[in-house]
Design an enzyme around this catalytic site. Structure first.
Site, PDB file in Angstrom:
ATOM      1  N   ILE A 108       7.194   6.859  17.290  1.00 59.77           N
ATOM      2  CA  ILE A 108       6.868   7.603  16.058  1.00 59.77           C
ATOM      3  C   ILE A 108       5.597   8.444  16.223  1.00 59.77           C
ATOM      4  CG2 ILE A 108       6.421   7.435  13.564  1.00 59.77           C
ATOM      5  CD1 ILE A 108       9.104   6.303  14.047  1.00 59.77           C
TER       6      ILE A 108
ATOM      7  N   ARG B 279      -8.979  -0.548   4.210  1.00 62.11           N
ATOM      8  CA  ARG B 279      -8.104   0.487   3.647  1.00 62.11           C
ATOM      9  C   ARG B 279      -6.731  -0.103   3.310  1.00 62.11           C
ATOM     10  NH1 ARG B 279      -7.048   5.266   7.263  1.00 62.11           N
ATOM     11  NH2 ARG B 279      -5.617   5.473   5.561  1.00 62.11           N
TER      12      ARG B 279
ATOM     13  N   ASP C 263       4.115   0.445  12.185  1.00 61.20           N
ATOM     14  CA  ASP C 263       2.939  -0.208  11.590  1.00 61.20           C
ATOM     15  C   ASP C 263       2.806  -1.686  11.992  1.00 61.20           C
ATOM     16  OD1 ASP C 263       2.163   2.119  10.388  1.00 61.20           O
ATOM     17  OD2 ASP C 263       2.804   1.572   8.368  1.00 61.20           O
TER      18      ASP C 263
ATOM     19  N   LYS D 256       0.836  -1.215   0.000  1.00 61.85           N
ATOM     20  CA  LYS D 256       0.000   0.000   0.000  1.00 61.85           C
ATOM     21  C   LYS D 256       0.862   1.253   0.000  1.00 61.85           C
ATOM     22  CE  LYS D 256      -1.922   1.628   4.005  1.00 61.85           C
ATOM     23  NZ  LYS D 256      -1.578   3.058   4.166  1.00 61.85           N
ATOM     24  N   ASN D 257       1.853   1.270   0.914  1.00 60.84           N
ATOM     25  CA  ASN D 257       2.622   2.503   1.091  1.00 60.84           C
ATOM     26  C   ASN D 257       3.628   2.770  -0.025  1.00 60.84           C
ATOM     27  OD1 ASN D 257       1.164   3.004   3.345  1.00 60.84           O
ATOM     28  ND2 ASN D 257       2.815   2.613   4.816  1.00 60.84           N
TER      29      ASN D 257
ATOM     30  N   ARG E  63      -0.011  14.417  13.514  1.00 63.24           N
ATOM     31  CA  ARG E  63       0.541  14.200  12.179  1.00 63.24           C
ATOM     32  C   ARG E  63       0.544  15.440  11.287  1.00 63.24           C
ATOM     33  NH1 ARG E  63      -1.464   8.371  10.015  1.00 63.24           N
ATOM     34  NH2 ARG E  63       0.530   8.379   8.967  1.00 63.24           N
ATOM     35  N   PRO E  64       1.381  16.433  11.605  1.00 62.08           N
ATOM     36  CA  PRO E  64       1.425  17.641  10.771  1.00 62.08           C
ATOM     37  C   PRO E  64       2.119  17.392   9.428  1.00 62.08           C
ATOM     38  CG  PRO E  64       3.106  17.726  12.480  1.00 62.08           C
ATOM     39  CD  PRO E  64       2.330  16.458  12.709  1.00 62.08           C
ATOM     40  N   VAL E  65       2.064  18.415   8.536  1.00 58.05           N
ATOM     41  CA  VAL E  65       2.765  18.308   7.245  1.00 58.05           C
ATOM     42  C   VAL E  65       3.742  19.468   7.082  1.00 58.05           C
ATOM     43  CG1 VAL E  65       1.097  16.922   5.935  1.00 58.05           C
ATOM     44  CG2 VAL E  65       0.785  19.395   6.100  1.00 58.05           C
ATOM     45  N   ASP E  66       4.177  20.030   8.217  1.00 59.91           N
ATOM     46  CA  ASP E  66       5.062  21.200   8.160  1.00 59.91           C
ATOM     47  C   ASP E  66       6.359  20.929   7.393  1.00 59.91           C
ATOM     48  OD1 ASP E  66       5.383  19.490  10.474  1.00 59.91           O
ATOM     49  OD2 ASP E  66       6.976  20.826  11.134  1.00 59.91           O
TER      50      ASP E  66
ATOM     51  N   ARG F 259      -4.812  10.440   4.420  1.00 61.56           N
ATOM     52  CA  ARG F 259      -3.779  11.440   4.600  1.00 61.56           C
ATOM     53  C   ARG F 259      -2.736  11.428   3.480  1.00 61.56           C
ATOM     54  NH1 ARG F 259       0.642  12.430   7.058  1.00 61.56           N
ATOM     55  NH2 ARG F 259       0.756  14.329   8.300  1.00 61.56           N
TER      56      ARG F 259
ATOM     57  N   CYS G 293      -6.037  13.304  13.170  1.00 63.59           N
ATOM     58  CA  CYS G 293      -5.970  11.926  12.686  1.00 63.59           C
ATOM     59  C   CYS G 293      -5.965  11.048  13.912  1.00 63.59           C
ATOM     60  CB  CYS G 293      -4.697  11.799  11.865  1.00 63.59           C
ATOM     61  SG  CYS G 293      -4.028  10.164  11.775  1.00 63.59           S
TER      62      CYS G 293
HETATM   63  C1  UD1 Z   1       4.053   6.847   6.674  1.00 65.32           C
HETATM   64  C2  UD1 Z   1       3.222   5.635   6.369  1.00 65.32           C
HETATM   65  C3  UD1 Z   1       2.586   5.102   7.660  1.00 65.32           C
HETATM   66  C4  UD1 Z   1       3.664   4.851   8.717  1.00 65.32           C
HETATM   67  C5  UD1 Z   1       4.545   6.078   8.904  1.00 65.32           C
HETATM   68  C6  UD1 Z   1       5.734   5.817   9.808  1.00 65.32           C
HETATM   69  C7  UD1 Z   1       2.484   6.045   4.097  1.00 65.32           C
HETATM   70  C8  UD1 Z   1       1.355   6.385   3.190  1.00 65.32           C
HETATM   71  N1  UD1 Z   1       2.185   6.011   5.415  1.00 65.32           N
HETATM   72  O1  UD1 Z   1       3.193   7.853   7.184  1.00 65.32           O
HETATM   73  O2  UD1 Z   1       1.913   3.881   7.352  1.00 65.32           O
HETATM   74  O3  UD1 Z   1       3.035   4.550   9.957  1.00 65.32           O
HETATM   75  O4  UD1 Z   1       5.072   6.518   7.621  1.00 65.32           O
HETATM   76  O5  UD1 Z   1       6.499   4.766   9.327  1.00 65.32           O
HETATM   77  O6  UD1 Z   1       3.572   5.764   3.672  1.00 65.32           O
HETATM   78  N2  UD1 Z   1       5.963  14.645  11.057  1.00 65.32           N
HETATM   79  C9  UD1 Z   1       6.051  15.994  11.351  1.00 65.32           C
HETATM   80  N3  UD1 Z   1       5.946  16.887  10.323  1.00 65.32           N
HETATM   81  C10 UD1 Z   1       5.767  16.494   9.024  1.00 65.32           C
HETATM   82  C11 UD1 Z   1       5.700  15.122   8.731  1.00 65.32           C
HETATM   83  C12 UD1 Z   1       5.805  14.221   9.782  1.00 65.32           C
HETATM   84  O7  UD1 Z   1       6.200  16.374  12.496  1.00 65.32           O
HETATM   85  O8  UD1 Z   1       5.679  17.367   8.143  1.00 65.32           O
HETATM   86  C13 UD1 Z   1       6.068  13.646  12.151  1.00 65.32           C
HETATM   87  C14 UD1 Z   1       4.788  12.823  12.334  1.00 65.32           C
HETATM   88  O9  UD1 Z   1       3.848  13.480  13.137  1.00 65.32           O
HETATM   89  C15 UD1 Z   1       5.350  11.567  12.974  1.00 65.32           C
HETATM   90  C16 UD1 Z   1       6.719  11.421  12.315  1.00 65.32           C
HETATM   91  O10 UD1 Z   1       7.039  12.701  11.783  1.00 65.32           O
HETATM   92  O11 UD1 Z   1       5.520  11.753  14.362  1.00 65.32           O
HETATM   93  C17 UD1 Z   1       6.805  10.406  11.214  1.00 65.32           C
HETATM   94  O12 UD1 Z   1       5.735  10.579  10.330  1.00 65.32           O
HETATM   95  P1  UD1 Z   1       5.826  10.265   8.780  1.00 65.32           P
HETATM   96  O13 UD1 Z   1       6.996   9.384   8.489  1.00 65.32           O
HETATM   97  O14 UD1 Z   1       5.701  11.530   8.020  1.00 65.32           O
HETATM   98  O15 UD1 Z   1       4.517   9.418   8.562  1.00 65.32           O
HETATM   99  P2  UD1 Z   1       3.678   9.368   7.227  1.00 65.32           P
HETATM  100  O16 UD1 Z   1       4.609   9.614   6.086  1.00 65.32           O
HETATM  101  O17 UD1 Z   1       2.459  10.182   7.371  1.00 65.32           O
END
Ligand code: UD1
Length: 416
Positions: free
Chosen positions: A326, A396, A304, A22-23, A121-124, A92, A116
């Site tokens: 995480i 999903r 995961d 999936k990922n 889970r921000p996207v900053d 997401r 979420c």
């Molecule tokens: C991806 C996987 C998810 C997995 C996760 C961790 C996909 C579609 N999903 O999620 O299944 O559980 O990796 O292996 O591939 N963070 C920030 N700012 C950001 C982005 C992330 O602070 O802009 C933080 C998150 O809150 C979290 C950490 O970084 O604490 C890791 O998250 P991230 O690796 O980004 O997870 P996803 O990519 O959303």
């Protein structure tokens, strides 16, 4: 709302085929936005999230044709550069269209994911990275509005390792002017799979799979054919289910190389494991030993797989300490597992699980994707019937889970 009813107690036996990851499939589908030519994918898993991503890309103008596990995608007529709230809130990973849209079309409107179930889970990091590459970004009415004439290569350091953050910026950088270096990049196999697909499309990427990825931008990408790598989390989930039930199973079309840490933990729990190129065989002849674990970015133990190992630890010999580093709030399966008789204490990001001799079936509720998988495993070992509500979470990320479990001898049925 659909439910799953499981009569516990049957050890899993037999052989199944693992689906594509999936990922890996979700970001690779977004790569179709980077070229006007055809991207022909195979080993695409039949999942709800994949269908959601297909709809999102179709809304934007990507022409998609699905035949079995093959998906042909053509991004020659993309007109709508937007990922709306109603799609991003259900999945997401929709945020993965941001990088490719800005890179190829110079503009994107992507809804902020918002809250979420497993944490904020921000996207900053995605936003900061694009800004470093010269994009102008504003947040308007809950949407990220990004604009750039042509992105420029930059040196970008991730404060936190982010999987989709690395993927989004890698896709942005392939069409940027000059060289981009991603430091403290995610090393997950799915990041490498995306990089390999982009390379097939003509991208210049070095270092994927290490924490420093160097991308030299090119003017255009072309079409390609690509097969998605096997799903290591689906593989791990079935292996844990077999270990918890004292079973004996063979997984085909998988890859042991990307499951190192998970296989080691299963061996620590007492499982006998044999691997070949694309096959994993597991046999469990004893009550599992409790296993301590700590989640961290790849190649460490995957977040995961945390919930599934917790289900295993609930019926293990001894006590286990499980640390989640995480995501905050990723212990929502704990209170549901307790309903089945599990003994678990949680303090902050640490759970202590004391193994009990057996679990008892009960009504439980799925709260997120991997939490649902842990309830299925617990239901398979519990005495009597377990009914899991809200299993849309499971659909999903697990292709045909009850068909695969039935093939392995489980007594499981879907209640509509
Ligand atoms: C991806 C996987 C998810 C997995 C996760 C961790 C996909 C579609 N999903 O999620 O299944 O559980 O990796 O292996 O591939 N963070 C920030 N700012 C950001 C982005 C992330 O602070 O802009 C933080 C998150 O809150 C979290 C950490 O970084 O604490 C890791 O998250 P991230 O690796 O980004 O997870 P996803 O990519 O959303």
């Amino acid at each position: 709302m659909q439910k799953l009813a499981i009569q516990g107690g049957n050890p899993l036996h037999g052989e199944i085929f693992i689906s594509g990851a999936k990922n890996a499939a979700l970001p690779i589908m977004c790569a179709s936005l980077l070229s006007a030519d055809s991207l022909r994918l195979s080993n695409v898993p039949d999942l709800h999230d994949v269908a959601t991503m297909r709809k999102l890309l179709q809304q934007m103008g990507v022409v998609v044709d699905v035949q079995g596990d093959c998906m042909n995608m053509q991004g020659g007529n993309v007109t709508k550069l937007e990922a709306p709230y109603d799609m991003v809130k259900t999945m997401r990973a929709s945020v993965l269209v941001l990088g490719p849209l800005v890179a190829r079309f110079g503009e994107a409107m992507v809804s902020l994911p918002g809250g979420c179930a497993i944490g904020s889970r921000p996207v900053d990091l995605h936003i900061k990275g694009l800004q470093a590459m010269g994009a102008e970004i504003s947040i308007e009415h809950g949407y990220i509005h990004a604009k750039a004439k042509r992105l420029k290569g930059a040196r970008i350091f991730f404060d936190i390792v982010s999987v989709t953050g690395t993927e989004n910026l890698m896709m942005a950088a392939v069409l940027a002017e000059g060289v981009t270096v991603l430091e403290n990049a995610a090393r997950e196999p799915e990041v490498v799979d995306l990089a390999n697909c982009l390379i097939e499309m003509g991208a210049d990427i070095a270092g994927a799979g290490t924490d420093m990825i160097t991308i030299t931008g090119v003017d255009r990408l072309h079409g390609a054919e690509y097969s998605i790598l096997p799903d290591r989390i689906e593989s791990g989930t079935f292996l844990v289910a077999a270990a918890a039930t004292g079973g004996n199973i063979t997984l085909r079309n998988t890859s042991a190389n990307i499951l190192d840490n998970v296989l080691e933990k299963l061996q620590e729990a007492g499982a006998k494991i044999q691997t070949e190129a694309d096959t994993i065989h597991l046999e469990m002849r004893q009550r599992p030993n409790a296993v301590n674990l700590r989640t961290a970015p790849y190649p460490a133990f995957p977040t995961d797989m945390q919930a599934q190992f917790m289900a295993l630890n609930t019926i293990a010999q001894g006590s286990a300490m499980m640390v989640e580093t995480i995501f905050e709030n990723r212990f929502m399966h704990v209170q549901e597992l307790r309903r089945l008789g599990a003994q678990i204490d949680v303090e902050g990001n640490t759970a202590v699980v004391r193994g009990v001799a057996s679990l008892e079936g009960a009504m439980v509720m799925a709260t997120d994707l991997r939490a649902s998988a842990s309830l299925v495993i617990a239901g398979l070992v519990a005495q009597g019937e377990t009914v899991i509500d809200r299993i849309y979470h499971l659909d999903r990320g697990y292709a045909h889970i009850e068909t695969k479990l039935t093939a392995l001898g489980a007594n499981i049925r879907r209640l509509k």
